[in-house]
Design a protein around this motif. Structure first.
Motif, PDB file in Angstrom:
ATOM      1  N   LEU A   1     -48.178 157.417  98.443  1.00 20.34           N
ATOM      2  CA  LEU A   1     -48.209 156.813  99.769  1.00 20.34           C
ATOM      3  C   LEU A   1     -47.384 155.536  99.747  1.00 20.34           C
ATOM      4  N   VAL A   2     -46.391 155.452 100.629  1.00 23.21           N
ATOM      5  CA  VAL A   2     -45.544 154.264 100.730  1.00 23.21           C
ATOM      6  C   VAL A   2     -45.816 153.586 102.068  1.00 23.21           C
ATOM      7  N   ILE A   3     -46.347 152.363 102.003  1.00 19.45           N
ATOM      8  CA  ILE A   3     -46.628 151.565 103.200  1.00 19.45           C
ATOM      9  C   ILE A   3     -45.547 150.497 103.297  1.00 19.45           C
ATOM     10  N   ALA A   4     -44.694 150.604 104.304  1.00 18.60           N
ATOM     11  CA  ALA A   4     -43.564 149.690 104.452  1.00 18.60           C
ATOM     12  C   ALA A   4     -43.817 148.690 105.582  1.00 18.60           C
ATOM     13  N   ILE A   5     -43.651 147.412 105.282  1.00 17.43           N
ATOM     14  CA  ILE A   5     -43.845 146.344 106.266  1.00 17.43           C
ATOM     15  C   ILE A   5     -42.515 145.611 106.411  1.00 17.43           C
ATOM     16  N   GLY A   6     -41.992 145.574 107.634  1.00 17.04           N
ATOM     17  CA  GLY A   6     -40.651 145.026 107.824  1.00 17.04           C
ATOM     18  C   GLY A   6     -40.572 143.848 108.779  1.00 17.04           C
ATOM     19  N   CYS A   7     -39.636 142.959 108.469  1.00 20.58           N
ATOM     20  CA  CYS A   7     -39.243 141.900 109.403  1.00 20.58           C
ATOM     21  C   CYS A   7     -37.712 141.948 109.494  1.00 20.58           C
ATOM     22  N   THR A   8     -37.078 140.931 110.014  1.00 18.32           N
ATOM     23  CA  THR A   8     -35.633 140.996 110.215  1.00 18.32           C
ATOM     24  C   THR A   8     -34.865 141.122 108.903  1.00 18.32           C
ATOM     25  N   GLY A   9     -35.106 140.180 107.981  1.00 22.12           N
ATOM     26  CA  GLY A   9     -34.346 140.166 106.734  1.00 22.12           C
ATOM     27  C   GLY A   9     -35.121 140.592 105.506  1.00 22.12           C
ATOM     28  N   GLY A  10     -36.422 140.820 105.632  1.00 20.72           N
ATOM     29  CA  GLY A  10     -37.227 141.242 104.487  1.00 20.72           C
ATOM     30  C   GLY A  10     -37.470 140.152 103.471  1.00 20.72           C
ATOM     31  N   LYS A  11     -37.529 138.895 103.945  1.00 21.35           N
ATOM     32  CA  LYS A  11     -37.626 137.765 103.014  1.00 21.35           C
ATOM     33  C   LYS A  11     -38.874 136.920 103.230  1.00 21.35           C
ATOM     34  N   HIS A  12     -39.301 136.757 104.489  1.00 13.96           N
ATOM     35  CA  HIS A  12     -40.395 135.831 104.781  1.00 13.96           C
ATOM     36  C   HIS A  12     -41.668 136.537 105.265  1.00 13.96           C
ATOM     37  N   ARG A  13     -41.628 136.997 106.532  1.00 12.80           N
ATOM     38  CA  ARG A  13     -42.839 137.537 107.161  1.00 12.80           C
ATOM     39  C   ARG A  13     -43.320 138.832 106.508  1.00 12.80           C
ATOM     40  N   SER A  14     -42.409 139.761 106.272  1.00 12.63           N
ATOM     41  CA  SER A  14     -42.813 141.051 105.683  1.00 12.63           C
ATOM     42  C   SER A  14     -43.345 140.856 104.272  1.00 12.63           C
ATOM     43  N   VAL A  15     -42.742 139.945 103.505  1.00 15.09           N
ATOM     44  CA  VAL A  15     -43.197 139.680 102.142  1.00 15.09           C
ATOM     45  C   VAL A  15     -44.599 139.086 102.160  1.00 15.09           C
ATOM     46  N   THR A  16     -44.834 138.165 103.087  1.00 18.16           N
ATOM     47  CA  THR A  16     -46.154 137.542 103.219  1.00 18.16           C
ATOM     48  C   THR A  16     -47.233 138.580 103.495  1.00 18.16           C
ATOM     49  N   LEU A  17     -46.990 139.455 104.475  1.00 17.87           N
ATOM     50  CA  LEU A  17     -47.992 140.456 104.854  1.00 17.87           C
ATOM     51  C   LEU A  17     -48.135 141.541 103.789  1.00 17.87           C
ATOM     52  N   ALA A  18     -47.041 141.923 103.151  1.00 17.20           N
ATOM     53  CA  ALA A  18     -47.117 142.932 102.087  1.00 17.20           C
ATOM     54  C   ALA A  18     -47.952 142.409 100.923  1.00 17.20           C
ATOM     55  N   ASN A  19     -47.740 141.148 100.560  1.00 13.08           N
ATOM     56  CA  ASN A  19     -48.532 140.547  99.484  1.00 13.08           C
ATOM     57  C   ASN A  19     -50.015 140.526  99.834  1.00 13.08           C
ATOM     58  N   ALA A  20     -50.306 140.159 101.081  1.00  9.05           N
ATOM     59  CA  ALA A  20     -51.702 140.066 101.512  1.00  9.05           C
ATOM     60  C   ALA A  20     -52.385 141.437 101.468  1.00  9.05           C
ATOM     61  N   LEU A  21     -51.669 142.472 101.930  1.00  8.87           N
ATOM     62  CA  LEU A  21     -52.238 143.821 101.906  1.00  8.87           C
ATOM     63  C   LEU A  21     -52.408 144.303 100.471  1.00  8.87           C
ATOM     64  N   TYR A  22     -51.424 144.024  99.627  1.00  4.39           N
ATOM     65  CA  TYR A  22     -51.491 144.430  98.218  1.00  4.39           C
ATOM     66  C   TYR A  22     -52.712 143.819  97.527  1.00  4.39           C
ATOM     67  N   HIS A  23     -52.948 142.540  97.752  1.00  2.56           N
ATOM     68  CA  HIS A  23     -54.081 141.867  97.104  1.00  2.56           C
ATOM     69  C   HIS A  23     -55.422 142.449  97.571  1.00  2.56           C
ATOM     70  N   THR A  24     -55.437 143.002  98.772  1.00  2.00           N
ATOM     71  CA  THR A  24     -56.644 143.664  99.261  1.00  2.00           C
ATOM     72  C   THR A  24     -56.867 144.998  98.552  1.00  2.00           C
ATOM     73  N   LEU A  25     -55.780 145.745  98.361  1.00  2.00           N
ATOM     74  CA  LEU A  25     -55.887 147.091  97.799  1.00  2.00           C
ATOM     75  C   LEU A  25     -56.001 147.112  96.285  1.00  2.00           C
ATOM     76  N   GLU A  26     -55.466 146.100  95.595  1.00  2.00           N
ATOM     77  CA  GLU A  26     -55.397 146.143  94.131  1.00  2.00           C
ATOM     78  C   GLU A  26     -56.760 146.070  93.448  1.00  2.00           C
ATOM     79  N   THR A  27     -57.781 145.652  94.178  1.00  2.00           N
ATOM     80  CA  THR A  27     -59.112 145.553  93.586  1.00  2.00           C
ATOM     81  C   THR A  27     -59.804 146.919  93.489  1.00  2.00           C
ATOM     82  N   GLU A  28     -59.262 147.921  94.194  1.00  2.00           N
ATOM     83  CA  GLU A  28     -59.863 149.251  94.169  1.00  2.00           C
ATOM     84  C   GLU A  28     -59.486 149.986  92.891  1.00  2.00           C
TER      85      GLU A  28
END
Length: 292
Positions: A244-271
């Protein structure tokens, strides 16, 4: 005794997995001819043997039609001989790329194209994938990530699910990831790019994360995203999905998408019921473009 049959698609990492299992204390045999399989099973079943953990590599290189193994496994089931099957898989495009990089010939392609050999191999190994105890898709796995997954299964004895999740950030201006299953657009969030002190930083920096999540929109979106993903994952597992590939995008892929991807990852990694990794596809492309 624990008996593991390691198989799967050529180029998916079977030899690497066997080396890792050997380091974990398994007695490993690779590329055993199919005709010798019953005798090998009988040998390791011998009560006098000191081998407690055995891994056997089997694939289409075995010199005989691998379909002959299906009957052998049925006989093991009838005799109630315990075994596990680890099936290593990867997307066709990834396998083709790996063969081109190593300049090796696929065992079933002959003088033809690699993708033709891959298609034949999928057909021949379909019964093994159907019987597999564990399926690992290595398309996006690093070697160390494969080792972690194998240690979970064969050393720590943790419960395992065949689903492996990649949380990916990307920039829309560089295109939507072709292998994405779920795509989310976070360009509605405030953009740190227009803040001089944050422009050169990324979503891995606390200052950028604080800026993106400082308003109600960021936290609310994250909660809704987590709620939806947590609902979908068990249903994907029931469906038999293994990647399963969950892709989160913003304009350049540097700020907003990275922030939200990190937050989602930290939620899922505990499982512990599935594997998860993080990938920031375009995080460095902005600076590369500027240098050009």
């Amino acid at each position: 005794m624990r008996f593991v049959i390691v198989t799967g698609m050529s180029g998916a990492g079977k030899s690497t997995a066997l080396k890792m299992l050997e380091d974990m204390g398994y007695f490993c045999v690779d590329n055993l001819p199919i005709a010798m399989f019953p005798g090998f099973v009988q040998m390791i079943q011998n009560s006098e043997t000191s081998m407690k953990k055995v891994a056997l590599g089997v694939d289409v290189r075995s010199g005989q039609d691998i379909s002959g193994l299906e009957k052998d496994l049925e006989q093991m089931d009838e005799k109630e001989i315990k075994y596990e099957i680890l099936f290593l898989d990867a997307k066709d495009s990834v396998l083709v790329k790996r063969y081109k990089e190593t300049r090796r010939q696929h065992p079933l392609s002959g003088s033809g194209r690699v993708d033709t050999g891959i298609a034949k191999e999928r057909e021949k190994t379909a019964f093994l994938k159907m019987k597999a105890t564990y399926i690992l898709d290595t398309s996006k796995m690093l070697t160390r990530e494969l080792k972690i997954e194998l240690e979970k299964i064969f050393v720590k004895g943790e419960s395992f699910c065949n689903l492996y999740i990649t949380v990916m950030s990307f920039g829309f201006k560089y295109g939507i990831p072709q292998d994405a299953d779920l795509v989310f657009d976070v360009r509605f969030l405030p953009n740190p790019y227009y803040i001089d002190t944050l422009k050169e930083k990324t979503g891995n920096d606390p200052e950028v994360q604080d800026y993106v999540m400082q308003n109600d929109k960021g936290p609310i979106f994250l909660e809704k995203l987590k709620d939806m993903v947590e609902f979908l994952i068990p249903n994907y597992i029931l469906e038999g999905k293994n990647q399963l590939v969950i892709a989160i995008g913003c304009t350049g892929g540097k700020h907003r998408s990275v922030t939200l991807a990190n937050a989602l990852y930290h939620t899922l990694e505990t499982e512990e019921s599935y594997g998860v990794r993080i990938e920031h596809r375009d995080i460095g492309k902005d600076s590369i473009t500027k240098r050009k």
